[in-house]
Design a protein around this motif. Structure first.
Motif, PDB file in Angstrom:
ATOM      1  N   SER A   1       0.838  -1.197   0.000  1.00  0.00           N
ATOM      2  CA  SER A   1       0.000   0.000   0.000  1.00  0.00           C
ATOM      3  C   SER A   1       0.875   1.250   0.000  1.00  0.00           C
ATOM      4  N   PRO A   2       0.428   2.304  -0.675  1.00  0.00           N
ATOM      5  CA  PRO A   2       1.171   3.566  -0.634  1.00  0.00           C
ATOM      6  C   PRO A   2       1.271   4.095   0.791  1.00  0.00           C
ATOM      7  N   GLY A   3       2.319   4.833   1.075  1.00  0.00           N
ATOM      8  CA  GLY A   3       2.482   5.443   2.393  1.00  0.00           C
ATOM      9  C   GLY A   3       3.498   4.715   3.238  1.00  0.00           C
ATOM     10  N   ALA A   4       3.132   4.480   4.496  1.00  0.00           N
ATOM     11  CA  ALA A   4       4.071   3.921   5.470  1.00  0.00           C
ATOM     12  C   ALA A   4       4.586   2.545   5.061  1.00  0.00           C
ATOM     13  N   ALA A   5       3.713   1.714   4.483  1.00  0.00           N
ATOM     14  CA  ALA A   5       4.128   0.362   4.098  1.00  0.00           C
ATOM     15  C   ALA A   5       5.197   0.403   3.002  1.00  0.00           C
ATOM     16  N   THR A   6       5.026   1.297   2.060  1.00  0.00           N
ATOM     17  CA  THR A   6       6.010   1.424   0.981  1.00  0.00           C
ATOM     18  C   THR A   6       7.347   1.918   1.517  1.00  0.00           C
ATOM     19  N   ILE A   7       7.299   2.910   2.388  1.00  0.00           N
ATOM     20  CA  ILE A   7       8.539   3.446   2.962  1.00  0.00           C
ATOM     21  C   ILE A   7       9.267   2.373   3.766  1.00  0.00           C
ATOM     22  N   ALA A   8       8.514   1.613   4.573  1.00  0.00           N
ATOM     23  CA  ALA A   8       9.132   0.584   5.408  1.00  0.00           C
ATOM     24  C   ALA A   8       9.794  -0.497   4.565  1.00  0.00           C
ATOM     25  N   LEU A   9       9.122  -0.919   3.494  1.00  0.00           N
ATOM     26  CA  LEU A   9       9.687  -1.965   2.639  1.00  0.00           C
ATOM     27  C   LEU A   9      10.927  -1.445   1.905  1.00  0.00           C
ATOM     28  N   CYS A  10      10.872  -0.220   1.439  1.00  0.00           N
ATOM     29  CA  CYS A  10      12.037   0.351   0.760  1.00  0.00           C
ATOM     30  C   CYS A  10      13.226   0.452   1.711  1.00  0.00           C
TER      31      CYS A  10
ATOM     32  N   LEU B   1       8.600  10.616  -2.188  1.00  0.00           N
ATOM     33  CA  LEU B   1       8.568  10.500  -0.726  1.00  0.00           C
ATOM     34  C   LEU B   1       9.700   9.599  -0.227  1.00  0.00           C
ATOM     35  N   VAL B   2       9.868   8.448  -0.870  1.00  0.00           N
ATOM     36  CA  VAL B   2      10.917   7.507  -0.458  1.00  0.00           C
ATOM     37  C   VAL B   2      12.298   8.085  -0.734  1.00  0.00           C
ATOM     38  N   ALA B   3      12.454   8.725  -1.880  1.00  0.00           N
ATOM     39  CA  ALA B   3      13.750   9.325  -2.224  1.00  0.00           C
ATOM     40  C   ALA B   3      14.156  10.368  -1.189  1.00  0.00           C
ATOM     41  N   LYS B   4      13.192  11.123  -0.716  1.00  0.00           N
ATOM     42  CA  LYS B   4      13.488  12.120   0.321  1.00  0.00           C
ATOM     43  C   LYS B   4      13.886  11.439   1.617  1.00  0.00           C
ATOM     44  N   GLU B   5      13.192  10.352   1.957  1.00  0.00           N
ATOM     45  CA  GLU B   5      13.499   9.611   3.189  1.00  0.00           C
ATOM     46  C   GLU B   5      14.903   9.002   3.124  1.00  0.00           C
ATOM     47  N   LEU B   6      15.278   8.467   1.972  1.00  0.00           N
ATOM     48  CA  LEU B   6      16.561   7.775   1.841  1.00  0.00           C
ATOM     49  C   LEU B   6      17.690   8.709   1.431  1.00  0.00           C
ATOM     50  N   GLY B   7      17.338   9.869   0.936  1.00  0.00           N
ATOM     51  CA  GLY B   7      18.363  10.835   0.549  1.00  0.00           C
ATOM     52  C   GLY B   7      19.092  10.500  -0.722  1.00  0.00           C
ATOM     53  N   ARG B   8      18.412   9.833  -1.655  1.00  0.00           N
ATOM     54  CA  ARG B   8      19.041   9.524  -2.948  1.00  0.00           C
ATOM     55  C   ARG B   8      17.971   9.340  -4.007  1.00  0.00           C
ATOM     56  N   GLU B   9      18.408   9.328  -5.259  1.00  0.00           N
ATOM     57  CA  GLU B   9      17.481   9.212  -6.375  1.00  0.00           C
ATOM     58  C   GLU B   9      17.009   7.764  -6.552  1.00  0.00           C
ATOM     59  N   LEU B  10      15.778   7.635  -6.994  1.00  0.00           N
ATOM     60  CA  LEU B  10      15.203   6.328  -7.303  1.00  0.00           C
ATOM     61  C   LEU B  10      14.440   6.445  -8.617  1.00  0.00           C
ATOM     62  N   GLU B  11      14.363   5.344  -9.355  1.00  0.00           N
ATOM     63  CA  GLU B  11      13.675   5.398 -10.637  1.00  0.00           C
ATOM     64  C   GLU B  11      12.225   4.937 -10.529  1.00  0.00           C
ATOM     65  N   LEU B  12      11.473   5.245 -11.574  1.00  0.00           N
ATOM     66  CA  LEU B  12      10.099   4.774 -11.728  1.00  0.00           C
ATOM     67  C   LEU B  12      10.076   3.697 -12.799  1.00  0.00           C
ATOM     68  N   SER B  13       9.410   2.580 -12.508  1.00  0.00           N
ATOM     69  CA  SER B  13       9.181   1.550 -13.502  1.00  0.00           C
ATOM     70  C   SER B  13       7.678   1.450 -13.700  1.00  0.00           C
ATOM     71  N   MET B  14       7.200   2.028 -14.786  1.00  0.00           N
ATOM     72  CA  MET B  14       5.757   2.028 -15.053  1.00  0.00           C
ATOM     73  C   MET B  14       5.542   2.200 -16.548  1.00  0.00           C
ATOM     74  N   GLY B  15       4.487   1.588 -17.040  1.00  0.00           N
ATOM     75  CA  GLY B  15       4.181   1.656 -18.455  1.00  0.00           C
ATOM     76  C   GLY B  15       4.389   0.330 -19.144  1.00  0.00           C
ATOM     77  N   MET B  16       3.346  -0.104 -19.889  1.00  0.00           N
ATOM     78  CA  MET B  16       3.396  -1.349 -20.659  1.00  0.00           C
ATOM     79  C   MET B  16       2.928  -1.054 -22.079  1.00  0.00           C
ATOM     80  N   SER B  17       2.595  -2.089 -22.832  1.00  0.00           N
ATOM     81  CA  SER B  17       2.261  -1.894 -24.239  1.00  0.00           C
ATOM     82  C   SER B  17       1.152  -0.870 -24.437  1.00  0.00           C
ATOM     83  N   GLU B  18       0.170  -0.859 -23.543  1.00  0.00           N
ATOM     84  CA  GLU B  18      -0.993   0.006 -23.722  1.00  0.00           C
ATOM     85  C   GLU B  18      -0.715   1.465 -23.384  1.00  0.00           C
ATOM     86  N   ASP B  19       0.309   1.742 -22.561  1.00  0.00           N
ATOM     87  CA  ASP B  19       0.425   3.100 -22.013  1.00  0.00           C
ATOM     88  C   ASP B  19       1.865   3.561 -21.813  1.00  0.00           C
TER      89      ASP B  19
END
Length: 275
Positions: free
Chosen positions: A171-180, A225-243
């Motif tokens: 889930s977005p929010g605390a769970a994502t930050i904790a896992l990262c 949000l996570v990049a700010k918490e960790l203090g470094r850059e992170l990439e986005l992986s999103m988008g498939m054939s349709e979009d």
């Protein structure tokens, strides 16, 4: 069967090269000069197709994605070590040991729990230790100059941006930050960024209307949000054939494209490992 024994159909190879060239051009048209990684999703397609794109596309296509752990393992045995494999399917705890032992597994893009991250870290560490101990000055490394020795596993944390109960992802929010944070702390893993699949209906609707995809907006916010918490850059992986074009326009650093390159997939029971 090895890659040197595998036959390539010239017409099929030419069609694949044409299709991936078109996808690359469409990515470049909206990337504003950014280098966007294209993962060619080859699930249920024969290893011959992968080899054709490695040998005949210019530049060679090396990043390939698979949804099924067993199929990925089998293809990794058949094809050259220079392939950079991505596991993009639903990750089960039972997959982690075998996946972590694939030398040229470049990324696991569907980590959604701390337990799975811990298993990948544990088994990758064991594999790296055994690989190092098996390689001595008198025992050449099984790696070739074009395939460096295995290292840390790149990881995308999967986020369920659409809140669909049938979708994997934390889930977005605390769970994502904790896992990262957990992935970041794992010695044999490298947190590459965040990934989402999102709602297919939303992808189609926003692509047709030219609007920003809400799932992509959420993932970008989570990444920031996570990049700010960790203090470094992170990439986005999103988008498939349709979009994928809309995803790149919104800052995605990686897109996963399958049917637009390879065509319609056969039913799983009819798929061939090679032809």
């Amino acid at each position: 069967m090895t890659d040197t024994e595998m036959k390539l159909d010239p017409q099929r190879a030419a069609a694949l090269v044409s299709q991936i060239t078109s996808v690359r051009q469409r990515i470049a048209a909206v990337a504003n000069g950014r280098d966007v990684r294209l993962v060619a999703v080859s699930k249920l397609k024969p290893a011959n197709d992968i080899l054709a794109l490695m040998q005949q596309a210019s530049p060679p296509q090396l990043h390939f994605g698979e949804n099924y752990a067993q199929e990925l393992s089998q293809k990794a045995e058949l094809l050259p070590r220079s392939v950079q494999w991505h596991f993009i399917g639903g990750l089960q705890s039972g997959h982690c040991k075998n996946l972590a032992k694939i030398p040229n597994l470049w990324c696991v893009s569907s980590v959604d729990t701390e337990k799975k991250a811990q298993l990948l870290d544990k088994h990758r560490g064991e594999f790296l230790s055994s690989f190092t101990s098996a390689t001595t000055p008198s025992t050449p490394s099984p790696s070739s100059p074009s395939s460096p020795p295995p290292g840390k596993l790149n990881i995308h944390v999967q986020v369920n941006t659409s809140s669909e109960p049938t979708k994997s992802g934390c889930s977005p929010g605390a769970a994502t930050i904790a896992l990262c944070r957990a992935v970041e702390a794992a010695p044999n893993l490298h947190l590459l960024g965040l990934m989402t699949i999102g709602a297919i209906a939303r992808s189609v609707a926003t692509t047709e209307a030219g609007d920003e995809n809400e799932d992509f907006v959420v993932l970008r916010e989570q990444r920031d949000l996570v990049a700010k918490e960790l203090g470094r850059e992170l990439e986005l992986s999103m988008g498939m054939s349709e979009d994928f074009e809309g995803a790149v326009a919104m800052g995605s650093g990686e897109v996963r494209v399958g049917s637009t390159i390879f065509g319609t997939r056969p039913p799983k029971g009819e798929a061939k490992l090679w032809e």
